[in-house]
Design a protein around this motif. Structure first.
Motif, PDB file in Angstrom:
ATOM      1  N   GLY A 124      -7.136  -4.993   1.428  1.00  0.00           N
ATOM      2  CA  GLY A 124      -7.342  -4.733   2.842  1.00  0.00           C
ATOM      3  C   GLY A 124      -8.345  -3.649   3.144  1.00  0.00           C
ATOM      4  O   GLY A 124      -8.621  -3.378   4.313  1.00  0.00           O
ATOM      5  N   GLY A 125      -8.928  -3.030   2.125  1.00  0.00           N
ATOM      6  CA  GLY A 125      -9.805  -1.891   2.352  1.00  0.00           C
ATOM      7  C   GLY A 125     -11.119  -2.207   3.025  1.00  0.00           C
ATOM      8  O   GLY A 125     -11.755  -1.321   3.590  1.00  0.00           O
ATOM      9  N   LEU A 126     -11.567  -3.477   2.958  1.00  0.00           N
ATOM     10  CA  LEU A 126     -12.807  -3.848   3.646  1.00  0.00           C
ATOM     11  C   LEU A 126     -12.548  -4.441   5.026  1.00  0.00           C
ATOM     12  O   LEU A 126     -13.449  -4.493   5.860  1.00  0.00           O
ATOM     13  CB  LEU A 126     -13.600  -4.855   2.806  1.00  0.00           C
ATOM     14  N   HIS A 127     -11.324  -4.875   5.259  1.00  0.00           N
ATOM     15  CA  HIS A 127     -10.954  -5.465   6.548  1.00  0.00           C
ATOM     16  C   HIS A 127      -9.579  -4.938   6.942  1.00  0.00           C
ATOM     17  O   HIS A 127      -8.588  -5.670   6.947  1.00  0.00           O
ATOM     18  CB  HIS A 127     -10.958  -6.998   6.448  1.00  0.00           C
ATOM     19  N   ILE A 173      -5.625   2.425   3.390  1.00  0.00           N
ATOM     20  CA  ILE A 173      -5.234   1.015   3.363  1.00  0.00           C
ATOM     21  C   ILE A 173      -5.730   0.355   2.083  1.00  0.00           C
ATOM     22  O   ILE A 173      -5.027  -0.445   1.460  1.00  0.00           O
ATOM     23  CB  ILE A 173      -5.776   0.293   4.613  1.00  0.00           C
ATOM     24  N   GLY A 174      -6.932   0.717   1.666  1.00  0.00           N
ATOM     25  CA  GLY A 174      -7.445   0.197   0.403  1.00  0.00           C
ATOM     26  C   GLY A 174      -6.593   0.625  -0.772  1.00  0.00           C
ATOM     27  O   GLY A 174      -6.268  -0.189  -1.648  1.00  0.00           O
ATOM     28  N   ARG A 175      -6.196   1.897  -0.793  1.00  0.00           N
ATOM     29  CA  ARG A 175      -5.353   2.385  -1.897  1.00  0.00           C
ATOM     30  C   ARG A 175      -4.002   1.671  -1.908  1.00  0.00           C
ATOM     31  O   ARG A 175      -3.466   1.354  -2.982  1.00  0.00           O
ATOM     32  CB  ARG A 175      -5.152   3.900  -1.775  1.00  0.00           C
ATOM     33  N   ALA A 176      -3.455   1.414  -0.724  1.00  0.00           N
ATOM     34  CA  ALA A 176      -2.179   0.703  -0.660  1.00  0.00           C
ATOM     35  C   ALA A 176      -2.307  -0.702  -1.231  1.00  0.00           C
ATOM     36  O   ALA A 176      -1.406  -1.200  -1.913  1.00  0.00           O
ATOM     37  CB  ALA A 176      -1.682   0.657   0.781  1.00  0.00           C
ATOM     38  N   SER A 177      -3.442  -1.360  -0.968  1.00  0.00           N
ATOM     39  CA  SER A 177      -3.681  -2.692  -1.534  1.00  0.00           C
ATOM     40  C   SER A 177      -3.742  -2.632  -3.057  1.00  0.00           C
ATOM     41  O   SER A 177      -3.184  -3.489  -3.744  1.00  0.00           O
ATOM     42  CB  SER A 177      -4.996  -3.268  -0.995  1.00  0.00           C
ATOM     43  N   VAL A 178      -4.417  -1.630  -3.575  1.00  0.00           N
ATOM     44  CA  VAL A 178      -4.542  -1.498  -5.023  1.00  0.00           C
ATOM     45  C   VAL A 178      -3.184  -1.209  -5.655  1.00  0.00           C
ATOM     46  O   VAL A 178      -2.842  -1.741  -6.724  1.00  0.00           O
ATOM     47  CB  VAL A 178      -5.566  -0.416  -5.380  1.00  0.00           C
ATOM     48  N   GLU A 179      -2.383  -0.373  -5.007  1.00  0.00           N
ATOM     49  CA  GLU A 179      -1.042  -0.091  -5.531  1.00  0.00           C
ATOM     50  C   GLU A 179      -0.194  -1.354  -5.560  1.00  0.00           C
ATOM     51  O   GLU A 179       0.578  -1.574  -6.498  1.00  0.00           O
ATOM     52  CB  GLU A 179      -0.362   0.986  -4.681  1.00  0.00           C
TER      53      GLU A 179
END
Length: 309
Positions: A124-127, A173-179
């Motif tokens: 989600g980090g790009l959108h 949000i990007g970090r949450a996606s990676v986690e």
């Protein structure tokens, strides 16, 4: 040219969508012979992109339908095909998916070949405004694009949210996606999450459609895990490129992208104003209040970021 249908199936009229689909998956449906040695990549629409970069004239991975498109006859044929495959690369699929024996464990039982699992990729980090969510009982998608903007959804639910995020919130949000990717890949054989250690606009086209910046290194990683010689196949075109979501200025800032911000969608190469999408979705939400209520609940964590921005 006519062909003899497989036992238990009916030949589709030449030129029909069904016939075109069968020809697209010619080896799977027996319209062309299976290779002597081959692998299979199984999963959702992402599986075909992964197969594309792994397939080569001297290293075949045959094309099979996405699991969510399979019929009972397809499921039966899949077990026949994987029984002859030397490798099955699969996204995790639950047992009896859609009432069919398409689960990864079930498919693996049909082959003596090697089975590797890899998690589907979402980022989600790009959108950071975007969600791909389905609600039981609401089978249709909203018009224009099958993605939901949490700002439009929140407005339909009467919830105040920010119109944009600070770059720090985008990165969060990007970090949450990676986690989440790390959590999911812990139960699979091939890691993906570290491919987002640095982020480019080519990493994902939408939250669930990765680009070549993911497929090429991930394909190489799987081939290496399999001990296969040769490099990945660069398709010479962007993969999963039919839908490209807008690219917000704060996203460009958050990841120090070299791309210019873009406030429109690109659908099959055609620019579509995001305002047009949001108006159409607002109307759709008004006629689907049950979807709005369920989606707000499911997207509570993401909505909280936008409500507190």
């Amino acid at each position: 040219m006519s062909h003899t249908p497989e036992p238990g199936t009916t030949a589709a009229p030449a030129g029909s969508p069904v016939d075109a689909r069968r020809r697209h998956y010619a080896e799977f449906y027996g319209l062309a012979p299976l290779p002597t040695d081959f692998g299979v990549v199984l999963g959702n629409c992402q599986a075909e992109s992964l197969r594309t970069v792994m397939d080569a004239p001297d290293r075949r991975f045959v094309r099979v339908p996405a699991v969510h498109e399979m019929t009972p006859e397809d499921a039966e044929r899949l077990h026949e095909v994987v029984g002859a495959a030397h490798t099955v690369v699969s996204q995790p699929v639950r047992d009896d998916y859609h009432g069919l024996p398409l689960g990864t464990r079930q498919v693996a039982a049909s082959t003596s070949g090697r089975v590797l699992t890899v998690t589907p990729v979402r980022f989600g980090g790009l959108h950071p405004f975007q969600a791909a969510v389905r609600v039981p009982g609401v089978e249709e998608n909203p018009p224009i694009v099958a993605y939901h903007d949490v700002r439009t959804l929140a407005a339909a639910a009467g919830l105040p949210v920010a119109s944009a995020l600070q770059p720090a919130a985008v990165r969060a949000i990007g970090r949450a996606s990676v986690e989440e990717l790390r959590r999911r890949e812990a139960a699979t054989d091939v890691p993906v999450s570290d491919l987002f250690d640095s982020v480019t606009a080519d990493h994902v086209r939408t939250v669930n459609h990765p680009g070549n910046a993911i497929w090429l290194p991930l394909g190489a990683r799987i081939l290496e895990t399999l001990g296969t010689t040769g490099s990945v196949t660069d398709p010479g075109r962007p993969l999963l490129n039919a839908v490209r979501a807008p690219l917000a200025p704060e996203v460009v800032d958050a990841w120090s992208l070299t791309d210019e911000p873009r406030d429109h969608w690109i659908l099959e190469g055609v620019e579509v104003d995001d305002a047009e999408v949001r108006v159409a979705h607002t109307d759709w939400y008004a006629s689907h209040p049950e979807f709005v209520a369920a989606a707000v609940d499911r997207l509570a964590a993401l909505l909280s970021v936008w409500r507190n921005a």
